[in-house]
Design a protein around this motif. Sequence first.
Motif, PDB file in Angstrom:
ATOM      1  N   ALA A  38      39.114  85.166  61.672  1.00 10.86           N
ATOM      2  CA  ALA A  38      40.253  84.349  62.107  1.00 10.86           C
ATOM      3  C   ALA A  38      40.444  84.458  63.614  1.00 10.86           C
ATOM      4  CB  ALA A  38      41.525  84.785  61.386  1.00 10.86           C
ATOM      5  N   ALA A  39      40.876  83.345  64.213  1.00  8.49           N
ATOM      6  CA  ALA A  39      41.266  83.359  65.630  1.00  8.49           C
ATOM      7  C   ALA A  39      42.785  83.248  65.658  1.00  8.49           C
ATOM      8  CB  ALA A  39      40.636  82.171  66.348  1.00  8.49           C
ATOM      9  N   VAL A  40      43.417  84.271  66.200  1.00  5.80           N
ATOM     10  CA  VAL A  40      44.880  84.248  66.289  1.00  5.80           C
ATOM     11  C   VAL A  40      45.249  83.801  67.695  1.00  5.80           C
ATOM     12  CG1 VAL A  40      46.972  85.661  66.153  1.00  5.80           C
ATOM     13  CG2 VAL A  40      45.047  86.124  64.621  1.00  5.80           C
ATOM     14  N   ALA A  41      46.158  82.852  67.805  1.00  8.63           N
ATOM     15  CA  ALA A  41      46.561  82.355  69.126  1.00  8.63           C
ATOM     16  C   ALA A  41      47.406  83.414  69.819  1.00  8.63           C
ATOM     17  CB  ALA A  41      47.353  81.059  68.975  1.00  8.63           C
ATOM     18  N   VAL A  42      46.922  83.894  70.948  1.00  2.54           N
ATOM     19  CA  VAL A  42      47.672  84.953  71.631  1.00  2.54           C
ATOM     20  C   VAL A  42      48.383  84.440  72.883  1.00  2.54           C
ATOM     21  CG1 VAL A  42      46.439  86.968  70.762  1.00  2.54           C
ATOM     22  CG2 VAL A  42      45.485  85.704  72.684  1.00  2.54           C
ATOM     23  N   THR A  43      48.061  83.220  73.295  1.00  3.68           N
ATOM     24  CA  THR A  43      48.784  82.636  74.428  1.00  3.68           C
ATOM     25  C   THR A  43      49.273  81.264  74.006  1.00  3.68           C
ATOM     26  OG1 THR A  43      46.806  81.521  75.250  1.00  3.68           O
ATOM     27  CG2 THR A  43      47.226  83.743  76.107  1.00  3.68           C
ATOM     28  N   ASP A  44      50.233  80.722  74.770  1.00  2.00           N
ATOM     29  CA  ASP A  44      50.726  79.367  74.476  1.00  2.00           C
ATOM     30  C   ASP A  44      49.595  78.354  74.575  1.00  2.00           C
ATOM     31  OD1 ASP A  44      53.177  80.426  74.113  1.00  2.00           O
ATOM     32  OD2 ASP A  44      54.036  79.698  76.002  1.00  2.00           O
ATOM     33  N   GLU A  45      48.720  78.595  75.548  1.00  2.00           N
ATOM     34  CA  GLU A  45      47.611  77.660  75.763  1.00  2.00           C
ATOM     35  C   GLU A  45      46.671  77.658  74.543  1.00  2.00           C
ATOM     36  OE1 GLU A  45      45.223  78.825  79.075  1.00  2.00           O
ATOM     37  OE2 GLU A  45      43.818  77.179  78.679  1.00  2.00           O
ATOM     38  N   HIS A  46      46.421  78.843  74.048  1.00  2.00           N
ATOM     39  CA  HIS A  46      45.569  78.985  72.876  1.00  2.00           C
ATOM     40  C   HIS A  46      46.201  78.295  71.671  1.00  2.00           C
ATOM     41  CE1 HIS A  46      42.830  82.061  70.592  1.00  2.00           C
ATOM     42  NE2 HIS A  46      42.494  80.807  70.377  1.00  2.00           N
ATOM     43  N   GLU A  47      47.500  78.519  71.519  1.00  2.00           N
ATOM     44  CA  GLU A  47      48.252  77.898  70.423  1.00  2.00           C
ATOM     45  C   GLU A  47      48.138  76.368  70.519  1.00  2.00           C
ATOM     46  OE1 GLU A  47      50.247  79.618  68.131  1.00  2.00           O
ATOM     47  OE2 GLU A  47      51.150  77.822  67.232  1.00  2.00           O
ATOM     48  N   GLU A  48      48.339  75.882  71.730  1.00  5.69           N
ATOM     49  CA  GLU A  48      48.292  74.430  71.941  1.00  5.69           C
ATOM     50  C   GLU A  48      46.910  73.873  71.633  1.00  5.69           C
ATOM     51  OE1 GLU A  48      50.276  73.305  75.638  1.00  5.69           O
ATOM     52  OE2 GLU A  48      49.019  71.488  75.580  1.00  5.69           O
ATOM     53  N   ARG A  49      45.884  74.640  72.006  1.00  9.10           N
ATOM     54  CA  ARG A  49      44.517  74.164  71.771  1.00  9.10           C
ATOM     55  C   ARG A  49      44.229  74.024  70.271  1.00  9.10           C
ATOM     56  NH1 ARG A  49      39.711  77.398  72.688  1.00  9.10           N
ATOM     57  NH2 ARG A  49      40.983  78.636  74.081  1.00  9.10           N
ATOM     58  N   LEU A  50      44.687  75.010  69.506  1.00 10.00           N
ATOM     59  CA  LEU A  50      44.464  74.917  68.057  1.00 10.00           C
ATOM     60  C   LEU A  50      45.099  73.645  67.491  1.00 10.00           C
ATOM     61  CD1 LEU A  50      45.073  78.590  66.787  1.00 10.00           C
ATOM     62  CD2 LEU A  50      42.897  77.431  67.221  1.00 10.00           C
ATOM     63  N   TRP A  51      46.303  73.327  67.985  1.00 11.31           N
ATOM     64  CA  TRP A  51      46.998  72.156  67.439  1.00 11.31           C
ATOM     65  C   TRP A  51      46.469  70.860  68.028  1.00 11.31           C
ATOM     66  CZ3 TRP A  51      49.263  71.865  63.012  1.00 11.31           C
ATOM     67  CH2 TRP A  51      49.577  73.080  62.388  1.00 11.31           C
ATOM     68  N   THR A  52      45.889  70.926  69.223  1.00 13.80           N
ATOM     69  CA  THR A  52      45.225  69.727  69.755  1.00 13.80           C
ATOM     70  C   THR A  52      44.035  69.389  68.873  1.00 13.80           C
ATOM     71  OG1 THR A  52      45.891  70.279  71.982  1.00 13.80           O
ATOM     72  CG2 THR A  52      44.082  68.723  71.790  1.00 13.80           C
ATOM     73  N   ILE A  53      43.262  70.408  68.519  1.00 16.29           N
ATOM     74  CA  ILE A  53      42.106  70.168  67.632  1.00 16.29           C
ATOM     75  C   ILE A  53      42.608  69.539  66.339  1.00 16.29           C
ATOM     76  CG2 ILE A  53      40.321  71.288  66.245  1.00 16.29           C
ATOM     77  CD1 ILE A  53      40.081  73.364  68.556  1.00 16.29           C
ATOM     78  N   ARG A  54      43.665  70.096  65.792  1.00 17.02           N
ATOM     79  CA  ARG A  54      44.218  69.544  64.540  1.00 17.02           C
ATOM     80  C   ARG A  54      44.615  68.074  64.710  1.00 17.02           C
ATOM     81  NH1 ARG A  54      45.677  66.559  61.741  1.00 17.02           N
ATOM     82  NH2 ARG A  54      47.098  66.610  59.956  1.00 17.02           N
ATOM     83  N   ASP A  55      45.295  67.763  65.801  1.00 13.80           N
ATOM     84  CA  ASP A  55      45.774  66.381  65.991  1.00 13.80           C
ATOM     85  C   ASP A  55      44.630  65.402  66.215  1.00 13.80           C
ATOM     86  OD1 ASP A  55      48.392  67.098  65.630  1.00 13.80           O
ATOM     87  OD2 ASP A  55      48.940  67.079  67.754  1.00 13.80           O
ATOM     88  N   GLU A  56      43.467  65.922  66.643  1.00 16.40           N
ATOM     89  CA  GLU A  56      42.326  65.023  66.909  1.00 16.40           C
ATOM     90  C   GLU A  56      41.472  64.783  65.668  1.00 16.40           C
ATOM     91  OE1 GLU A  56      42.379  63.419  69.410  1.00 16.40           O
ATOM     92  OE2 GLU A  56      43.087  64.548  71.128  1.00 16.40           O
ATOM     93  N   LEU A  57      41.834  65.341  64.516  1.00 17.86           N
ATOM     94  CA  LEU A  57      40.959  65.235  63.338  1.00 17.86           C
ATOM     95  C   LEU A  57      40.908  63.849  62.666  1.00 17.86           C
ATOM     96  CD1 LEU A  57      41.529  68.704  61.604  1.00 17.86           C
ATOM     97  CD2 LEU A  57      39.531  67.952  62.910  1.00 17.86           C
ATOM     98  N   PRO A  58      41.933  62.973  62.814  1.00 19.33           N
ATOM     99  CA  PRO A  58      41.804  61.666  62.163  1.00 19.33           C
ATOM    100  C   PRO A  58      40.506  60.948  62.546  1.00 19.33           C
ATOM    101  CG  PRO A  58      44.047  61.972  62.903  1.00 19.33           C
ATOM    102  CD  PRO A  58      43.255  63.145  63.439  1.00 19.33           C
ATOM    103  N   ALA A  59      39.917  60.286  61.564  1.00 17.75           N
ATOM    104  CA  ALA A  59      38.590  59.673  61.749  1.00 17.75           C
ATOM    105  C   ALA A  59      38.533  58.739  62.948  1.00 17.75           C
ATOM    106  CB  ALA A  59      38.213  58.905  60.478  1.00 17.75           C
ATOM    107  N   MET A  60      39.642  58.015  63.183  1.00 17.70           N
ATOM    108  CA  MET A  60      39.601  57.035  64.275  1.00 17.70           C
ATOM    109  C   MET A  60      39.455  57.723  65.637  1.00 17.70           C
ATOM    110  SD  MET A  60      43.511  55.661  64.095  1.00 17.70           S
ATOM    111  CE  MET A  60      43.299  54.464  65.384  1.00 17.70           C
ATOM    112  N   ARG A  61      39.757  59.014  65.710  1.00 21.55           N
ATOM    113  CA  ARG A  61      39.589  59.753  66.953  1.00 21.55           C
ATOM    114  C   ARG A  61      38.151  60.265  67.102  1.00 21.55           C
ATOM    115  NH1 ARG A  61      42.520  59.215  70.764  1.00 21.55           N
ATOM    116  NH2 ARG A  61      42.330  61.366  71.472  1.00 21.55           N
TER     117      ARG A  61
END
Length: 478
Positions: A315-338
Amino acid sequence: MTFVDGLRADLGEAGILTGHDAEPYLTGQRGLYTGEALAVVRPASVDETALVVRACASAGVAIVPQGGNTGMSGGAVPVTADPAGNTARPSVVLSMSRMNRIVSVDPDRWTITAEAGATIEAVQQAAAAAGRLFAPDWGARGTATVGGAIATNAGGNNVVRYGTMRDHVLGLEAVLADGRVWDGLRALRKDSSGYDLKQLFIGAEGTLGVVTRAVLRLHPATPHAQSALAAVSGLDGLMPLLELAEARCGGDVTAFELVPDVGLERACEKFGLARPLEARAEFYVLVRLSSTEPVSDRLGAFLDEASECGWVIDAAVAVTDEHEERLWTIRDELPAMRLWDQHEHGVKLDTAVPIDRFGPYHDEVRRIAAELAPDALTYGFGHVGDGNVHMYVLPTNDDQVEPFLAVRDELRERIEEATFAYGGTLSAEHGIGQLLRDRIRHQKPEIEWDLMQAVKHALDPQGIMNPHKTLPADPRQA
Ligand code: MLT
Ligand code: ZN
């Protein structure tokens, strides 16, 4: 004076868009549907909305309510033909874009009242400024509106803890199909005084009336939030993993999202993001804890125990705000149209099944896809904690498109049948709109469609509210 000129005289120039200015409102965000309208009408108040509805009712003009136009099912785009292929009656798009105010924030009541055109992000920000949380959240937060979210009973990433939009609407105001205004802007947590009429307007996609304002529920702010991306050993371990998270983290599990490696890899490559963890697995779970108290220790302990049980490989645990944001950016980019240029040819479904059946259901979809379209890419992603994943079977290069199209309809039908057989839905959070109107009819017994038709007829006898959406054309012919 034409019908549109009459509306212009009442609403002023800012209230009417035609020609080139109207075009962005006539095509849905997925580009699947384009419609025609006499005009895009933009009322600035409830009274103006009622005036427009009355004018349309007396002229027999259809009304297509629209929020941020981020809908996935064509619900906010006018139809050009009825199901029999006849030209549909003329319509106006009723854009709520000028009704975008936050009316009041009431932290002591734990509510916020907003106009239908306010964006989800604006509501989140206003709540945060008052030390409260407005929980609904998803990628299109900056464009999607309160009215659109109510119309589709939108879900998103926080449903596992806070529920869907339906769980957040305490009261609402709607303009009915005859132009009367129903003020149901109550802020009660409990109310057993008969039929809960507001529920009819939630998930109705504007087919029963136009929601103009809503009283929305707030929760305590959660200043401590931390996410981890966990590589999982297989889909069978997901539900025990969720149960463990709930048991150890005391209700602080705010998100439990499925991330497939193929989507993670593609999103990182396409958007220049570093892979968040070395270990590779076919699937990952993105879990977020949030609380009024620090969550780090509990997140770590949960992941350790999950790994001892063999459900989590790394597991990768987000230890900084930037890391946290990156994980959720990846999540938000998952729709096929992206991610995939050929996405519009694919089979893309917003399915949910009872959560204990998710693993076998996913296997079944893969089995069907392997049989009919062995070269296609098949995966689900998203809100697995709710049993709702966005299932894709996609061609991913141009050479695959033609053979894929030859089997696409059969493939889609077989997956849809499997979804029903597993007790699932074709529309977990994206609405029915035009896209699913005729495909979803086998999901429910005829009596349910009959009851819905009866409600529709009672509230909109003229059939002017967003016609040819949501309800199957004729359930008796099913
Ligand atoms: C999501 O969860 O990212 C969306 O609901 C899915 C989509 O945009 O296809
Ligand atoms: Zn989603």
